[in-house]
Design a protein around this motif. Structure first.
Motif, PDB file in Angstrom:
ATOM      1  N   TYR A 185     -44.636  -4.098   4.026  1.00 33.60           N
ATOM      2  CA  TYR A 185     -43.883  -5.088   4.393  1.00 33.60           C
ATOM      3  C   TYR A 185     -42.400  -5.327   3.798  1.00 33.60           C
ATOM      4  CZ  TYR A 185     -44.591  -9.656   6.976  1.00 33.60           C
ATOM      5  OH  TYR A 185     -44.656 -10.815   7.975  1.00 33.60           O
ATOM      6  N   GLU A 186     -41.312  -5.362   3.128  1.00 35.23           N
ATOM      7  CA  GLU A 186     -40.099  -5.241   2.470  1.00 35.23           C
ATOM      8  C   GLU A 186     -39.735  -4.292   3.487  1.00 35.23           C
ATOM      9  OE1 GLU A 186     -39.112  -7.340   1.914  1.00 35.23           O
ATOM     10  OE2 GLU A 186     -40.870  -8.252   0.926  1.00 35.23           O
ATOM     11  N   ASP A 187     -40.309  -2.809   4.417  1.00 34.79           N
ATOM     12  CA  ASP A 187     -38.327  -1.495   4.876  1.00 34.79           C
ATOM     13  C   ASP A 187     -39.440  -1.142   6.190  1.00 34.79           C
ATOM     14  OD1 ASP A 187     -37.485  -1.889   1.843  1.00 34.79           O
ATOM     15  OD2 ASP A 187     -39.555  -0.653   1.124  1.00 34.79           O
ATOM     16  N   LEU A 245     -40.758 -14.732 -12.425  1.00 38.31           N
ATOM     17  CA  LEU A 245     -40.757 -13.050 -12.014  1.00 38.31           C
ATOM     18  C   LEU A 245     -41.334 -13.136 -10.671  1.00 38.31           C
ATOM     19  CD1 LEU A 245     -39.614 -10.707 -13.737  1.00 38.31           C
ATOM     20  CD2 LEU A 245     -42.202 -10.662 -13.879  1.00 38.31           C
ATOM     21  N   HIS A 246     -39.768 -12.652  -9.867  1.00 41.17           N
ATOM     22  CA  HIS A 246     -40.516 -11.881  -8.887  1.00 41.17           C
ATOM     23  C   HIS A 246     -40.637 -10.571  -8.289  1.00 41.17           C
ATOM     24  CE1 HIS A 246     -39.851 -13.309  -4.201  1.00 41.17           C
ATOM     25  NE2 HIS A 246     -39.579 -12.031  -3.832  1.00 41.17           N
ATOM     26  N   THR A 247     -42.107 -10.386  -8.384  1.00 42.30           N
ATOM     27  CA  THR A 247     -42.071  -8.444  -8.729  1.00 42.30           C
ATOM     28  C   THR A 247     -43.387  -8.134  -7.877  1.00 42.30           C
ATOM     29  OG1 THR A 247     -42.760  -7.333 -10.090  1.00 42.30           O
ATOM     30  CG2 THR A 247     -43.555  -9.716 -10.352  1.00 42.30           C
ATOM     31  N   GLY A 256     -44.087 -13.927  -7.529  1.00 40.64           N
ATOM     32  CA  GLY A 256     -43.754 -14.395  -6.345  1.00 40.64           C
ATOM     33  C   GLY A 256     -43.069 -12.443  -5.703  1.00 40.64           C
ATOM     34  N   HIS A 257     -42.776 -12.892  -4.563  1.00 42.38           N
ATOM     35  CA  HIS A 257     -43.278 -11.244  -3.925  1.00 42.38           C
ATOM     36  C   HIS A 257     -44.044 -11.082  -2.658  1.00 42.38           C
ATOM     37  CE1 HIS A 257     -40.501  -8.048  -2.462  1.00 42.38           C
ATOM     38  NE2 HIS A 257     -41.774  -7.597  -3.047  1.00 42.38           N
ATOM     39  N   ILE A 258     -45.443 -10.974  -3.574  1.00 40.26           N
ATOM     40  CA  ILE A 258     -46.503 -10.290  -2.525  1.00 40.26           C
ATOM     41  C   ILE A 258     -46.702 -12.102  -1.859  1.00 40.26           C
ATOM     42  CG2 ILE A 258     -48.689 -10.192  -2.491  1.00 40.26           C
ATOM     43  CD1 ILE A 258     -46.703  -8.267  -3.499  1.00 40.26           C
ATOM     44  N   GLY A 271     -34.893 -14.139  -4.873  1.00 44.51           N
ATOM     45  CA  GLY A 271     -35.547 -13.382  -4.819  1.00 44.51           C
ATOM     46  C   GLY A 271     -34.026 -11.674  -4.033  1.00 44.51           C
ATOM     47  N   ASN A 272     -35.471 -10.803  -3.119  1.00 44.37           N
ATOM     48  CA  ASN A 272     -34.519  -9.923  -2.574  1.00 44.37           C
ATOM     49  C   ASN A 272     -34.051 -10.818  -1.503  1.00 44.37           C
ATOM     50  OD1 ASN A 272     -37.816  -9.899  -2.695  1.00 44.37           O
ATOM     51  ND2 ASN A 272     -37.140  -8.056  -0.528  1.00 44.37           N
ATOM     52  N   HIS A 273     -34.729 -11.653  -1.005  1.00 41.05           N
ATOM     53  CA  HIS A 273     -34.742 -11.621   0.433  1.00 41.05           C
ATOM     54  C   HIS A 273     -33.602 -12.970   0.501  1.00 41.05           C
ATOM     55  CE1 HIS A 273     -36.978  -9.609   3.516  1.00 41.05           C
ATOM     56  NE2 HIS A 273     -37.900 -10.301   1.975  1.00 41.05           N
ATOM     57  N   ASP A 274     -32.549 -13.504  -0.621  1.00 38.69           N
ATOM     58  CA  ASP A 274     -31.959 -14.820  -0.555  1.00 38.69           C
ATOM     59  C   ASP A 274     -31.099 -14.205  -1.904  1.00 38.69           C
ATOM     60  OD1 ASP A 274     -34.176 -15.690  -2.453  1.00 38.69           O
ATOM     61  OD2 ASP A 274     -33.656 -17.212  -1.858  1.00 38.69           O
ATOM     62  N   ALA A 301     -42.970 -20.009  -3.838  1.00 37.72           N
ATOM     63  CA  ALA A 301     -42.601 -18.969  -3.802  1.00 37.72           C
ATOM     64  C   ALA A 301     -42.740 -18.751  -2.213  1.00 37.72           C
ATOM     65  CB  ALA A 301     -42.691 -17.843  -4.493  1.00 37.72           C
ATOM     66  N   ASP A 302     -41.589 -17.366  -2.006  1.00 36.60           N
ATOM     67  CA  ASP A 302     -41.398 -17.363   0.039  1.00 36.60           C
ATOM     68  C   ASP A 302     -42.023 -17.468   0.177  1.00 36.60           C
ATOM     69  OD1 ASP A 302     -41.928 -14.162  -1.463  1.00 36.60           O
ATOM     70  OD2 ASP A 302     -43.487 -14.851  -2.976  1.00 36.60           O
ATOM     71  N   ILE A 303     -40.933 -18.905   0.991  1.00 34.49           N
ATOM     72  CA  ILE A 303     -41.019 -20.124   1.384  1.00 34.49           C
ATOM     73  C   ILE A 303     -39.851 -19.546   3.363  1.00 34.49           C
ATOM     74  CG2 ILE A 303     -40.077 -22.226   2.674  1.00 34.49           C
ATOM     75  CD1 ILE A 303     -39.965 -22.419  -0.745  1.00 34.49           C
ATOM     76  N   GLY A 337     -38.279 -16.685  -6.037  1.00 37.01           N
ATOM     77  CA  GLY A 337     -38.179 -16.422  -5.307  1.00 37.01           C
ATOM     78  C   GLY A 337     -37.917 -16.357  -3.871  1.00 37.01           C
ATOM     79  N   ASP A 338     -36.944 -15.383  -2.809  1.00 33.77           N
ATOM     80  CA  ASP A 338     -37.312 -16.324  -1.592  1.00 33.77           C
ATOM     81  C   ASP A 338     -37.133 -17.061  -0.797  1.00 33.77           C
ATOM     82  OD1 ASP A 338     -36.706 -13.413  -2.078  1.00 33.77           O
ATOM     83  OD2 ASP A 338     -38.942 -12.241  -0.738  1.00 33.77           O
ATOM     84  N   LEU A 339     -36.631 -17.993  -1.343  1.00 37.70           N
ATOM     85  CA  LEU A 339     -36.607 -19.514  -0.887  1.00 37.70           C
ATOM     86  C   LEU A 339     -36.341 -19.798   0.570  1.00 37.70           C
ATOM     87  CD1 LEU A 339     -36.658 -22.740  -1.094  1.00 37.70           C
ATOM     88  CD2 LEU A 339     -34.288 -22.764  -2.197  1.00 37.70           C
TER      89      LEU A 339
HETATM   90 MN    MN Z   1     -39.715 -11.116  -1.779  1.00 39.90          MN
END
Ligand code: MN
Length: 444
Positions: free
Chosen positions: A408-410, A168-170, A199-201, A95-98, A10-12, A60-62
């Motif tokens: 980190y995200e915001d 799950l991207h959480t 994914g996500h962390i 995910g939230n970045h894609d 995840a999170d590539i 998520g976040d490929l």
């Molecule tokens: Mn993410």
């Protein structure tokens, strides 16, 4: 019952550029910074092929919104084809970045790739060579950069006595999370799934090591000093409904590392020139990468290739008197020296920066002579660290440049993140300046 392997990543953030101060002066390093996320993903695909995995999960976040490019799309499509040629399926949740609203593959993907819908939860069944179902994968993509509803609660219930996975991207925070509210306890209690592919962390974490297993693979390639662990992915072997083996494989070509040198350590206590400090740093650098390489039993061949290092020179000792008249200049000179000395070895180590925050041994003497002062100082530091209202008041006096919200995200890029360590450094510097001022005023 089926026996098979799969890979979970995840999170590539494919296509992201890694940051390293001064990298532009070394073409090889700049190239590596540009290529690192691609290389990490390639290492993951090779791992899947070598181990004859049945499928690859990307939770998520490929892609990264800012870094998404024609090249990143082409690269992903090419590797999906190679995986498909080897009989490996690829499952992707956005995910939230894609998020799906911004998601567009520019090149056709093979039918062995499934991108989960954002409209509704889906479940996909996976069969073995004889056509018998061996696993089910449930998931749903983010439509927008925030997903505030607990999508997983509506995942379809898998049928049959097969291995059941939920992607799950959480952030794994219940309540008002903007990244799918959920909790480890809630996922653990859900009877429908055997493995939660999270994914996500960005830090790899095995949240729960017994049934149902819950894991974050972390980012396969860290992108700055906030992500210092070498990244990788999970390789998981399943027999029927059981995970029989689960290994973390390091895939990141570049590792970020903060290193601390204490000028009060035994080797430097008698030092009488900055040469000794530079030599000490060199031997420290050698030990770090040697140890890392020998510990790396499950790492892929050839990784990591480079370390990006941020040094902090601190502590109390006589070397302070060689540094103190020009702390910044000393740091810059040490940085230049380390870049010259360490740039040509394998794996190579690039010095991003050297910060000098030392104190003279005299401060110890002042404190010894004035136990009441020591107590006052200790008390003040402790109350800033432990009393929320004192801490808040102290931070407000530091000024608007500092942002105590370090999520980190915001993150607000216009302000400096004030994490616990930075706050600790500020308090330490203030104490040192106070004591030095006292000793210069005739206390010595
Ligand atoms: Mn993410």
């Amino acid at each position: 019952m089926g026996r098979f392997k799969f890979v979970h990543t995840a999170d590539i953030h494919l296509g992201s550029f890694l940051h390293a101060d001064g990298a532009e002066s070394l073409p090889g390093l700049q190239e590596l910074c540009r290529e690192a996320t691609y290389r990490a993903f390639e290492n993951i695909c090779r791992l899947a092929i070598q181990n004859k995995a049945r499928f690859l999960l990307i939770s998520g976040d490929l892609y990264d919104r800012e870094a998404r490019s024609v090249r990143a799309n082409r690269f992903f499509a090419d590797w999906c084809k190679r995986l498909a040629d080897e009989g490996i399926l690829t499952f992707v949740t956005a995910g939230n970045h894609d998020p799906v609203r911004e998601y567009q593959e520019l090149f056709a993907l093979p039918q062995q790739v499934h991108l989960f819908s954002a409209d509704r939860p889906e479940i996909i069944y996976i069969s073995d060579e004889e056509g018998r179902n061996i696993a089910a994968v449930a998931g749903q993509s983010y439509r927008d950069k925030w997903e505030k509803s607990p999508l997983h609660l509506n995942y379809p219930k898998p049928e049959g006595d097969i291995f059941r996975i939920a992607m799950l991207h959480t952030q794994l925070e219940s309540g008002k999370s903007s990244y799918i509210p959920s909790s480890a306890a809630e996922l653990a209690e859900c009877p429908d799934f055997d493995y939660w592919a999270l994914g996500h962390i960005h830090k790899p974490q095995l949240i729960r090591n017994r049934h149902p297993v819950i894991a974050y693979p972390g980012s396969p390639q860290g992108r700055d000093f906030g992500e210092q662990d070498p990244g990788g992915c999970w390789l998981i072997e399943v027999d029927g409904r059981e995970i029989v083996r689960m290994d973390y494989h390091i895939t990141s070509p570049v590792v970020y590392r903060s290193l601390f040198i204490d000028i009060g350590c035994p080797e430097l206590q008698q030092a009488d020139s900055l040469d000794q400090l530079a030599e000490h740093m060199l031997s420290h650098a050698q030990n770090i990468s040697d140890r890392e390489l020998s510990d790396r039993e499950t790492g892929e061949s050839g990784v990591p290739e480079a370390y990006i290092v941020r040094w902090e020179i601190g502590g109390r000792g006589p070397l302070h008197y060689y540094l103190k008249n020009d702390l910044q200049g000393s740091g810059q000179e040490l940085c230049r020296y380390m870049r010259d000395m360490l740039g040509n070895r394998t794996p190579f180590l690039w010095t991003d920066s050297v910060t000098v925050r030392t104190a003279g041994p005299v401060t110890d003497k002042v404190l010894e002579r004035h136990p009441a002062l020591r107590e006052l100082l200790d008390q003040t530091v402790l109350s800033i660290q432990q009393d929320a209202s004192v801490s808040k008041q102290f931070i407000s006096q530091l000024g608007q440049a500092w942002d105590p919200d370090t999520d980190y995200e915001d993150r607000n890029d216009a302000r400096l993140p004030l994490d616990d360590q930075t706050l600790g450094n500020i308090i330490e510097d203030a104490s040192r300046l106070l004591l030095e001022g006292l000793s210069e005023g005739g206390e010595e």
